[in-house]
Enzyme design. Structure first.
Site, PDB file in Angstrom:
ATOM      1  NE  ARG A  26       0.138   1.448   3.338  1.00 45.55           N
ATOM      2  CZ  ARG A  26       1.054   2.363   3.557  1.00 45.55           C
ATOM      3  NH1 ARG A  26       2.335   2.019   3.648  1.00 45.55           N
ATOM      4  NH2 ARG A  26       0.763   3.628   3.692  1.00 45.55           N
ATOM      5  N   GLY A  27       0.260   2.414  -0.104  1.00 41.48           N
ATOM      6  CA  GLY A  27       1.041   3.642  -0.258  1.00 41.48           C
ATOM      7  C   GLY A  27       1.161   3.925  -1.753  1.00 41.48           C
ATOM      8  CB  ALA A  28       0.670   7.059  -3.653  1.00 40.90           C
TER       9      ALA A  28
ATOM     10  CD  GLN B 228      -3.155   2.792   6.739  1.00 39.76           C
ATOM     11  OE1 GLN B 228      -3.749   3.229   7.721  1.00 39.76           O
ATOM     12  NE2 GLN B 228      -3.751   2.663   5.577  1.00 39.76           N
TER      13      GLN B 228
ATOM     14  CG  ASP C 134      -2.908   8.230  -1.419  1.00 47.17           C
ATOM     15  OD1 ASP C 134      -2.877   8.771  -0.302  1.00 47.17           O
ATOM     16  OD2 ASP C 134      -2.468   7.083  -1.633  1.00 47.17           O
TER      17      ASP C 134
ATOM     18  CG  ASN D 107      -2.132  11.741   2.409  1.00 48.86           C
ATOM     19  OD1 ASN D 107      -1.628  10.803   1.776  1.00 48.86           O
ATOM     20  ND2 ASN D 107      -1.770  12.003   3.647  1.00 48.86           N
ATOM     21  CE  LYS D 108      -5.040   5.885   4.318  1.00 47.43           C
ATOM     22  NZ  LYS D 108      -6.022   5.064   3.573  1.00 47.43           N
TER      23      LYS D 108
HETATM   24  C1  RUB Z   1      -1.527   5.616   2.088  1.00 45.87           C
HETATM   25  C2  RUB Z   1      -1.501   7.075   2.206  1.00 45.87           C
HETATM   26  C3  RUB Z   1      -0.141   7.697   2.159  1.00 45.87           C
HETATM   27  C4  RUB Z   1       0.102   8.108   0.733  1.00 45.87           C
HETATM   28  C5  RUB Z   1       1.524   8.586   0.550  1.00 45.87           C
HETATM   29  O1  RUB Z   1      -2.824   5.086   2.033  1.00 45.87           O
HETATM   30  O2  RUB Z   1      -2.482   7.766   2.252  1.00 45.87           O
HETATM   31  O3  RUB Z   1      -0.066   8.821   2.968  1.00 45.87           O
HETATM   32  O4  RUB Z   1      -0.150   7.012  -0.109  1.00 45.87           O
HETATM   33  O5  RUB Z   1       2.175   7.670  -0.207  1.00 45.87           O
HETATM   34  P1  RUB Z   1      -3.024   3.493   2.000  1.00 45.87           P
HETATM   35  P2  RUB Z   1       3.612   7.866  -0.848  1.00 45.87           P
HETATM   36  O6  RUB Z   1      -2.282   2.942   3.171  1.00 45.87           O
HETATM   37  O7  RUB Z   1      -4.516   3.346   2.114  1.00 45.87           O
HETATM   38  O8  RUB Z   1      -2.497   3.010   0.679  1.00 45.87           O
HETATM   39  O9  RUB Z   1       4.536   8.068   0.293  1.00 45.87           O
HETATM   40  O10 RUB Z   1       3.829   6.574  -1.524  1.00 45.87           O
HETATM   41  O11 RUB Z   1       3.527   9.032  -1.762  1.00 45.87           O
END
Ligand code: RUB
Length: 366
Positions: free
Chosen positions: A55-57, A202, A243, A253-254
C-alpha cells in the site's frame, strides 16, 4: 530501508521483481510478523494491491507496473493479437484494485505504452524495462525529496506526520519520511509525532515501526491528539504524503489529513506535502474530481493485532450490526498547503501556475 529481523539488520526494498515473480514485504502483518510474499503472476500481484499487502501511492504504482510486466511475460508465447488482449485485460484487472492513488494508473499506462511496440519478444523486454525504470525512478525521487525536504527541517523541530508515507509506501525512504530520515542522518535533533491513522492504523503499525527501526525519536499519538499538541505550540512542522494531487494543488491523502491541515493553518504551522511527479494528476482540475475509495465498514468495527501469546487476531469493538462509514481518503484544499516537496525541489504557491511550470521544466507529464 533498515529492517531488524531476529536480531539481524538488513537493507531491503518494499517490493522488487525477480524475473516473472514479484516479491514484497507483507504489510498486513507488520509490525508483528515480518514475511516476504512471493507473487507468481499478475493476478496475485493485483490481489496483493487490493488486500493492501502492499500500500502507499508510490509502492502500489511500482506494483502495478510490475503486474503489467508479469502479464507481458505470461503472454510471451502467444500470437501478437492474443498478447495484446491478454496484457490489456491484465491492465484492467490491476486498474480495478484501488481507485485513489494515481501512481497506479500512471505506472500501468506507461507499461502499456511500452507493451505496444515491436514483436512480442520486444514488447516483453520493453515492458519489463519500463516497470523496472518506474521502480528506480521512485527510489531516486524519494532520495531527492529527502534532500530538498530536509532543508525545511531545522534543528530541534517537532514534526507531525499522518498515515504512512515512509519507505513502506515507496520502494525505499518514502515521501514524507524521506526528509525526516535525512534530517536525522544530518545530526539534527528532531522529534516525530506519528498519528495512529484509524481505521487501518498505518501510523501505529508502520510509521512507528519504521521510525523505531531507524532510531528516530518519535511518539505515537491517537488521531485526536494532533490539535492538542499544535495548540500548545509543540508542533513546528507537518509533512504528509499524497495519493493524488490535482492541477490546482488540491491533495487527496489518507482520511484525516484535511483536518490536520486546517489545524496547522489555524495554529500558524507550515503544512507540506511530499510527493513525486507521479502523484500529480493534471487531468483532475480540482480535488472535486478525485475519486475517493470507500472501504469495508469491517475496518471500523474491528481492530487487528497480536494477543498475549503472539497470535495475530481481530477484535470486534462495536455492537453487532453497527452501521459504519469508511472513506479511505480526503481532499485537502490547496489553500492549506505551504508547499509540495518533490524530486525537483519545493513547489510553492501560486500552485496552479507553479505545478504547470514544474511539469514543463522538470518532467514529462505522466
Ligand atoms: C496511504 C496514504 C499515504 C500516501 C503517501 O494510504 O495515504 O499517505 O499514499 O504515499 P493506503 P507515498 O495505506 O490506504 O495506501 O509516500 O507513496 O507518496
Amino acid at each position: 530501508m533498515r529492517v531488524k529481523i531476529d536480531g539481524v539488520t538488513k537493507e531491503l526494498w518494499t517490493l522488487w521483481r525477480e524475473g516473472r515473480t514479484v516479491k514484497m514485504i507483507d504489510q498486513r502483518l507488520l509490525p508483528h510478523r515480518f514475511e516476504i510474499l512471493t507473487l507468481d503472476n499478475h493476478t496475485e500481484t493485483a490481489e496483493a494491491i487490493r488486500c493492501m499487502a502492499v500500500r502507499g501511492a508510490g509502492a502500489i504504482g511500482v506494483a502495478g507496473g510490475y503486474g503489467v510486466a508479469q502479464a507481458a511475460i505470461e503472454a510471451q508465447d502467444k500470437k501478437l493479437k492474443e498478447f495484446k488482449a491478454y496484457v490489456a485485460e491484465a491492465a484492467n484487472v490491476l486498474r480495478g484494485t484501488r481507485p485513489t492513488a494515481v501512481n497506479l494508473f500512471h505506472a500501468i499506462d506507461r507499461c502499456l505504452k511500452a507493451a505496444s511496440k515491436g514483436t512480442t519478444q520486444e514488447r516483453v523486454a520493453l515492458t519489463t524495462a519500463e516497470a523496472d525504470r518506474i521502480a528506480l525512478e521512485d527510489l531516486d525521487a524519494s532520495r531527492k525529496m529527502g534532500k530538498y525536504g530536509s532543508v525545511i527541517i531545522k534543528n530541534g523541530y517537532r514534526i507531525l506526520t499522518h498515515c504512512n508515507a515512509g519507505a513502506l509506501a515507496f520502494i525505499d525512504n518514502g515521501s514524507a519520511l524521506a526528509p525526516i530520515r535525512v534530517a536525522h542522518k544530518q545530526g539534527k535533533n528532531i522529534f516525530v509525532y506519528a498519528d495512529e491513522t484509524r481505521p487501518r492504523s498505518q501510523g501505529a503499525k508502520l510509521t512507528a515501526w519504521e521510525l523505531q527501526q531507524e532510531g528516530i525519536p518519535y511518539a505515537l499519538i491517537v488521531d485526536n491528539a494532533a490539535g492538542h499538541y499544535m495548540r500548545r505550540g509543540e508542533v513546528d512542522l507537518v509533512i504528509v504524503g499524497a495519493d493524488r494531487i490535482a492541477a490546482n494543488g488540491d491533495t487527496a491523502n489518507k482520511i484525516g489529513t484535511y483536518e490536520k491541515a486546517v489545524l496547522a493553518k489555524e495554529n500558524g504551522i507550515p503544512f507540506y506535502v511530499a510527493a513525486p511527479g507521479m502523484t500529480f494528476d493534471l487531468k483532475c482540475r480540482t480535488g472535486e474530481e478525485i475519486k475517493i475509495e470507500e472501504r469495508s465498514p469491517d475496518e471500523v468495527n474491528w481492530v487487528w493485532g497480536t494477543d498475549e501469546d503472539g497470535n495475530y487476531t481481530g477484535v470486534r469493538i462495536t455492537a453487532e450490526g453497527t452501521n459504519a462509514l469508511n472513506p479511505s481518503f480526503d481532499v485537502t484544499p490547496a489553500r492549506y498547503i505551504t508547499g509540495f516537496i518533490t524530486e525537483a525541489g519545493v513547489i510553492r504557491p501560486p500552485f496552479g501556475r507553479n505545478i504547470r511550470q514544474f511539469f514543463g521544466k522538470h518532467r514529462k507529464r505522466p
